[in-house]
Design an enzyme around this catalytic site. Structure first.
Site, PDB file in Angstrom:
ATOM      1  N   TYR A   1      36.224  71.160   7.747  1.00  0.00           N
ATOM      2  CA  TYR A   1      35.294  70.037   7.854  1.00  0.00           C
ATOM      3  C   TYR A   1      33.863  70.528   8.076  1.00  0.00           C
ATOM      4  O   TYR A   1      33.639  71.465   8.827  1.00  0.00           O
ATOM      5  CB  TYR A   1      35.687  69.112   9.022  1.00  0.00           C
ATOM      6  CG  TYR A   1      34.725  67.972   9.160  1.00  0.00           C
ATOM      7  CD1 TYR A   1      34.802  66.881   8.311  1.00  0.00           C
ATOM      8  CD2 TYR A   1      33.686  68.010  10.094  1.00  0.00           C
ATOM      9  CE1 TYR A   1      33.892  65.844   8.391  1.00  0.00           C
ATOM     10  CE2 TYR A   1      32.777  66.974  10.180  1.00  0.00           C
ATOM     11  CZ  TYR A   1      32.886  65.897   9.330  1.00  0.00           C
ATOM     12  OH  TYR A   1      31.982  64.876   9.401  1.00  0.00           O
TER      13      TYR A   1
ATOM     14  N   TRP B   1      29.362  69.684   6.906  1.00  0.00           N
ATOM     15  CA  TRP B   1      28.360  69.136   5.986  1.00  0.00           C
ATOM     16  C   TRP B   1      27.806  70.163   5.010  1.00  0.00           C
ATOM     17  O   TRP B   1      27.150  69.797   4.035  1.00  0.00           O
ATOM     18  CB  TRP B   1      27.210  68.529   6.794  1.00  0.00           C
ATOM     19  CG  TRP B   1      27.434  67.097   7.127  1.00  0.00           C
ATOM     20  CD1 TRP B   1      28.512  66.556   7.766  1.00  0.00           C
ATOM     21  CD2 TRP B   1      26.549  66.015   6.835  1.00  0.00           C
ATOM     22  NE1 TRP B   1      28.349  65.201   7.878  1.00  0.00           N
ATOM     23  CE2 TRP B   1      27.146  64.844   7.318  1.00  0.00           C
ATOM     24  CE3 TRP B   1      25.305  65.926   6.216  1.00  0.00           C
ATOM     25  CZ2 TRP B   1      26.546  63.590   7.199  1.00  0.00           C
ATOM     26  CZ3 TRP B   1      24.708  64.682   6.104  1.00  0.00           C
ATOM     27  CH2 TRP B   1      25.332  63.529   6.591  1.00  0.00           C
TER      28      TRP B   1
HETATM   29  P1  PGD Z   1      26.800  71.337  10.633  1.00  0.00           P
HETATM   30  O1  PGD Z   1      25.888  71.886  11.674  1.00  0.00           O
HETATM   31  O2  PGD Z   1      26.204  70.435   9.604  1.00  0.00           O
HETATM   32  O3  PGD Z   1      27.893  70.541  11.458  1.00  0.00           O
HETATM   33  O4  PGD Z   1      29.599  68.868  12.123  1.00  0.00           O
HETATM   34  P2  PGD Z   1      29.317  69.967  10.996  1.00  0.00           P
HETATM   35  O5  PGD Z   1      30.321  71.071  11.147  1.00  0.00           O
HETATM   36  O6  PGD Z   1      29.199  69.335   9.659  1.00  0.00           O
HETATM   37  O7  PGD Z   1      27.600  72.531   9.964  1.00  0.00           O
HETATM   38  C1  PGD Z   1      27.503  72.866   8.628  1.00  0.00           C
HETATM   39  C2  PGD Z   1      27.622  74.373   8.458  1.00  0.00           C
HETATM   40  O8  PGD Z   1      27.583  74.672   7.073  1.00  0.00           O
HETATM   41  C3  PGD Z   1      26.496  75.157   9.091  1.00  0.00           C
HETATM   42  O9  PGD Z   1      27.021  76.200   9.880  1.00  0.00           O
HETATM   43  C4  PGD Z   1      25.733  75.728   7.892  1.00  0.00           C
HETATM   44  O10 PGD Z   1      25.108  76.961   8.133  1.00  0.00           O
HETATM   45  C5  PGD Z   1      26.835  75.869   6.872  1.00  0.00           C
HETATM   46  N1  PGD Z   1      26.391  75.920   5.490  1.00  0.00           N
HETATM   47  C6  PGD Z   1      25.284  75.352   4.952  1.00  0.00           C
HETATM   48  N2  PGD Z   1      25.218  75.607   3.634  1.00  0.00           N
HETATM   49  C7  PGD Z   1      26.293  76.360   3.306  1.00  0.00           C
HETATM   50  C8  PGD Z   1      26.772  76.931   2.082  1.00  0.00           C
HETATM   51  O11 PGD Z   1      26.212  76.768   1.016  1.00  0.00           O
HETATM   52  N3  PGD Z   1      27.911  77.640   2.140  1.00  0.00           N
HETATM   53  C9  PGD Z   1      28.594  77.829   3.294  1.00  0.00           C
HETATM   54  N4  PGD Z   1      29.713  78.540   3.249  1.00  0.00           N
HETATM   55  N5  PGD Z   1      28.163  77.299   4.480  1.00  0.00           N
HETATM   56  C10 PGD Z   1      27.036  76.556   4.479  1.00  0.00           C
HETATM   57  C11 PGD Z   1      28.938  67.643  12.153  1.00  0.00           C
HETATM   58  C12 PGD Z   1      29.785  66.650  12.979  1.00  0.00           C
HETATM   59  O12 PGD Z   1      29.580  66.860  14.379  1.00  0.00           O
HETATM   60  C13 PGD Z   1      29.489  65.234  12.653  1.00  0.00           C
HETATM   61  S1  PGD Z   1      29.301  64.792  10.997  1.00  0.00           S
HETATM   62  C14 PGD Z   1      29.469  64.277  13.601  1.00  0.00           C
HETATM   63  S2  PGD Z   1      29.006  62.685  13.204  1.00  0.00           S
HETATM   64  C15 PGD Z   1      29.896  64.503  14.983  1.00  0.00           C
HETATM   65  N6  PGD Z   1      28.980  63.994  15.934  1.00  0.00           N
HETATM   66  C16 PGD Z   1      29.107  64.311  17.229  1.00  0.00           C
HETATM   67  C17 PGD Z   1      28.616  63.492  18.313  1.00  0.00           C
HETATM   68  O13 PGD Z   1      28.045  62.413  18.107  1.00  0.00           O
HETATM   69  N7  PGD Z   1      28.782  63.951  19.570  1.00  0.00           N
HETATM   70  C18 PGD Z   1      29.414  65.095  19.847  1.00  0.00           C
HETATM   71  N8  PGD Z   1      29.547  65.484  21.117  1.00  0.00           N
HETATM   72  N9  PGD Z   1      29.891  65.863  18.849  1.00  0.00           N
HETATM   73  C19 PGD Z   1      29.776  65.525  17.567  1.00  0.00           C
HETATM   74  N10 PGD Z   1      30.271  66.344  16.577  1.00  0.00           N
HETATM   75  C20 PGD Z   1      30.343  65.950  15.184  1.00  0.00           C
END
Ligand code: PGD
Length: 774
Positions: free
Chosen positions: A109, A111
């Site tokens: 999972y 983004w």
């Molecule tokens: P991101 O930081 O977007 O968080 O959680 P999510 O895991 O989606 O992580 C994306 C990762 O992808 C990053 O490490 C980035 O470096 C990597 N990445 C970017 N581009 C590429 C690529 O081209 N290739 C590869 N291999 N990697 C790449 C988000 C999630 O957190 C979400 S959506 C929600 S809504 C939640 N919200 C909460 C909340 O409200 N409160 C708490 N306490 N916790 C939450 N967690 C959740």
């Protein structure tokens, strides 16, 4: 300086490298409200935390695969790509042959980045499907609770989330906007895939100009932009359902509800009404009752209910409200409340979900499918609800409930993550740390040394979008953007596609995965197929070469307001909802038949386990709201300038009411320790009267930097409980947690997350010249 187009989850931009090699970024010229998050890009491209070369954890190299307490503490050894891919291909084959494809968890999972072809999760899923499949994950951390509930209540989650009333309709028709969780403007810059034109800030401005009254129901005043005609109801966190029930009770008690609507379009109102009047449990859910729970005056609750009944009222509930224990209830209760008002399906009336949670909700851009990489079918049917990752790894063979079914966790031996950061997004990170010691092998593909990468055995460096070619577009976007390469890959980083192609070749599935195409071939192929489908519908679309050199294609405009409920209201037989009754289910016999005490057959008030009363609340008396950050997307580009500028004392900023700060001897700018029995983190104090006292706010996304059970950087998920919203949805509950805070008077521990972990460039072979394997 050559300037080329690109896009991100927070909007389109053009970029180039200046004479000194520094990245320059400018927002798309037609974007009326560019995101401030673009400012995180320049400092991130060559940030010291980029992964420069494939790395393998020393313990894995020396002892081979297997559960290992050292995972997350060990050093890494840099290796050549060939060595990394040979070893990983052999390990994938071993796990599949010995334990079956079900033993591979590829839910992965996250983004990742914008870009339709190089979408990390799609790439990984396509690869694993070609390899025979994997245990997957279902739903999202964003809306994992609603996604399961809404089909039972209104027949579809997607229609509610994606085909909601548009902002212009609300601006033109709504007389009262009742915003549970507000409409937090910080979130509307973000949409998966990005949008070129951010319209929502403008719509909100128009709402203010028109003088539409807004009832802001949130513990945080910042959940609504300034300039709106708002009245703030500073509700106690996680008690919105009690308020909704009391509003419903007032409507029923004063005969302000709409019996005809309830009769014609809904089922189960009578039972819900009996619950409001206390028939089942002897508790009348009136304003006095709710006042004691919500800490809002009873007279205000009654007055709001009357006003709602006498106005065209739009009720919206943010996604954050369902990211709590019993998160189904505020969503379901809001629908029941809107049904009682009888305005569902009228312009500017009814209910919505996620206004202010994401840019696409209420936006007017076209709702058009854009090209994407096909993942193919997964031959393995095993899955988990996405937020049950730690339970999965810790409890193989254990049974759990999900949406009416009894399921069993499989035994996972290999975890493969690309494009996500569970050590940011999951709850109770110390528990996740122990869960991550259990698999035989953990693989992470990421451009950065995130905390998740540091808990892996194989770390495979991925490029960022500016280092590859792609195209991108978000939901409700006005454009398809060509994403040109701006910079060479960092170190020895490779695209996810190249990494997985290398593995696929070694595993004999190369042709199946790549179909013989280079990334540029894929772009032309996917675009070409999409273009043909539009041309066949009479839409003029340029050929790929023309699109690529223009840098963008303006998508055809569409009528934005195609609401499910307007049609349903016009003809509830022809446009029956996809619920068992075809109507709105205020009481669902189907949900009731599951027998879940934590999600019974109609909306109810359920006291959260940790929130009210009890000894625990005495020890940890502050409600912490762990919401989405305003300075970055989730944990992405935390090293960037905008994210760094928001830190206080080098740590994530925590907002504290001055009264709570004074009671603890905390001053603005102090370093504080935020703690409960699960863990602790350091944070920098900011004092504000924009939250009610007793409530503190620490956003998610500071990169997890553990020192024992303490995160020295300020990630709130070290504090949150790893419990599901209910047995129905098993959704994420990370939004709220009870904590205590104290001034941190000791010498501040050094942050280690801003630089790579310990890496050596060589590793000792066995005496016979081979490497040790298990
Ligand atoms: P991101 O930081 O977007 O968080 O959680 P999510 O895991 O989606 O992580 C994306 C990762 O992808 C990053 O490490 C980035 O470096 C990597 N990445 C970017 N581009 C590429 C690529 O081209 N290739 C590869 N291999 N990697 C790449 C988000 C999630 O957190 C979400 S959506 C929600 S809504 C939640 N919200 C909460 C909340 O409200 N409160 C708490 N306490 N916790 C939450 N967690 C959740």
């Amino acid at each position: 300086m050559d300037v080329t187009p690109s896009t991100s989850h927070w909007g389109a931009f053009s970029a180039g490298l200046d004479a000194e090699g520094r990245l320059r970024v400018n927002p798309h010229p037609s974007d009326p409200s560019p995101s401030p998050l673009l400012g995180n890009l320049p400092g991130s491209l060559r940030h010291p935390t980029r992964v420069a070369a494939p790395a393998i954890r020393r313990g894995w190299l020396e002892r081979g695969p297997g559960p290992d307490q050292a995972r997350g503490h060990d050093e890494f050894v840099e290796v050549e790509w060939d060595e990394a891919l040979d070893l990983l291909a052999a390990e994938l084959r071993r796990v599949r042959d010995a334990h079956g494809n079900e033993a591979i968890f590829g839910g992965s999972y996250g983004w990742a980045s914008a870009g339709r072809f190089h979408h990390a999760q799609s790439q990984l899923h396509r690869f694993l499907n070609a390899f025979g499949g994997f245990t997957s994950s279902r739903n999202t951390y964003s809306t994992g609770t609603s996604a399961v509930l809404l089909p039972h209540v209104v027949g579809s989650a997607d229609e509610v989330l994606r085909k909601a009333s548009s902002w212009p309709t609300i601006v033109a028709n709504t007389e009262l906007l009742v915003a549970f969780g507000g409409v937090p403007e910080k979130n509307v810059f973000v949409t998966p895939g990005g949008v070129t034109r951010h319209h929502t800030p403008g719509f909100l401005g128009r709402l203010g100009e028109r003088g539409v009254p807004v009832a802001l129901i949130s513990p945080l005043r910042a959940d609504l932009p300034a300039g709106l005609h708002a009245r703030w109801y500073p509700i106690r966190p996680a008690t919105d359902t009690a308020l909704m029930l009391a509003l419903a009770h007032t409507l029923a008690a004063e005969c302000l509800h709409d019996p005809d609507f309830l009769d014609r379009y809904c089922v189960g109102y009578d039972e819900f009404e009996r619950y409001l009047f206390g028939a089942a449990d002897g508790v009348v859910k009136d304003a006095e009752w709710a006042s004691a729970i919500t800490e809002l005056p009873a007279a205000d609750i009654v007055a709001l209910a009357r006003r709602m009944a006498s106005s065209r009222t739009f009720i919206t509930v943010t996604w954050s409200l369902q990211r709590i224990e019993h998160g189904e209830q505020p969503v379901w209760a809001a629908i029941a409340l809107a049904a009682m008002l009888g305005q569902i399906g009228l312009p500017g009336g009814g209910f919505g979900h996620g206004y202010g949670s994401m840019g696409e909700i209420g936006d007017t851009g076209p709702d058009l499918r854009v090209p994407f990489l096909p993942r193919r079918a997964n031959p393995v049917r095993q899955f988990i609800p996405v937020a049950r990752i730690a339970d999965l790894l810790l409890n193989p063979g254990e049974q759990y409930d999900y949406d009416g079914a009894r399921r069993t966790y499989p035994d996972i031996r290999l975890v493969y993550w690309a494009g996500g950061n569970p050590f940011h997004h999951h709850q109770d990170l110390n528990r996740l740390r122990s869960a991550f010691t259990r698999p035989d092998t953990v693989v992470v593909q990421d451009p950065f040394w995130t905390a998740t990468a540091r808990h892996a055995d194989f770390v495979l460096p991925a490029t960022v979008p500016l280092e590859r070619e792609d195209f991108g577009s978000g939901r409700r976007d006005t454009h398809l953007i060509a994403m040109h390469r701006v910079a060479e890959p960092y170190g020895r980083a490779r695209d996810d596609y190249a990494i997985l192609s290398g593995l696929a070749e070694r595993l004999g599935i190369g042709q199946r995965f790549t179909e013989g195409r280079t990334p540029r071939d894929w772009l032309e192929h996917l675009y070409g197929e999409w273009r043909q489908s539009l041309l066949s519908r009479g839409v003029e679309v340029p050929a790929f070469a023309e699109f690529w050199s223009a840098g963008e294609y303006r998508l055809p405009a569409q009528n934005a307001d195609r609401t499910l409920f307007a049609e349903f209201r016009r003809d509830p037989v022809r446009h029956r909802l996809r619920t068992p009754s075809g109507k709105i289910e205020i009481t669902s016999e189907h949900v009731r038949s599951f027998g879940y005490a934590d999600c019974p057959g109609h909306p109810v008030w359920l006291e959260p386990r940790e929130w009210l009363g009890g000894a625990r609340a005495t020890r940890f008396p502050l409600h912490l709201i762990a919401n989405q950050p305003s300075t970055r997307l989730h944990s992405q580009l935390d090293g960037g300038a905008v994210s760094q500028a928001g830190k206080v004392a080098g740590r994530e900023a925590i907002r504290i009411h001055p009264a709570d700060a004074a009671a603890r001897g905390i001053a603005e700018g102090d370093l504080v320790r935020v703690f409960n029995e699960r863990g602790a983190c350091l944070a920098g104090a900011l004092l504000t009267t924009d939250s009610r006292s007793g409530v503190v706010q620490l956003p998610t996304g500071a990169w997890f930097d553990p020192l024992g059970s303490l995160c020295v950087h300020g990630n709130p998920n070290v504090l949150t409980a790893d419990v599901p919203s209910s047995r129905l949805s098993q959704g994420c509950t990370g939004q709220h947690v009870l904590v205590e805070i104290e001034r941190y008077a000791e010498k501040p521990p050094v942050l280690t997350i801003g630089s790579p972990p310990m890496i050596t460039r060589e590793h000792p072979p066995n005496p016979d010249g081979t490497h040790a394997r298990g």
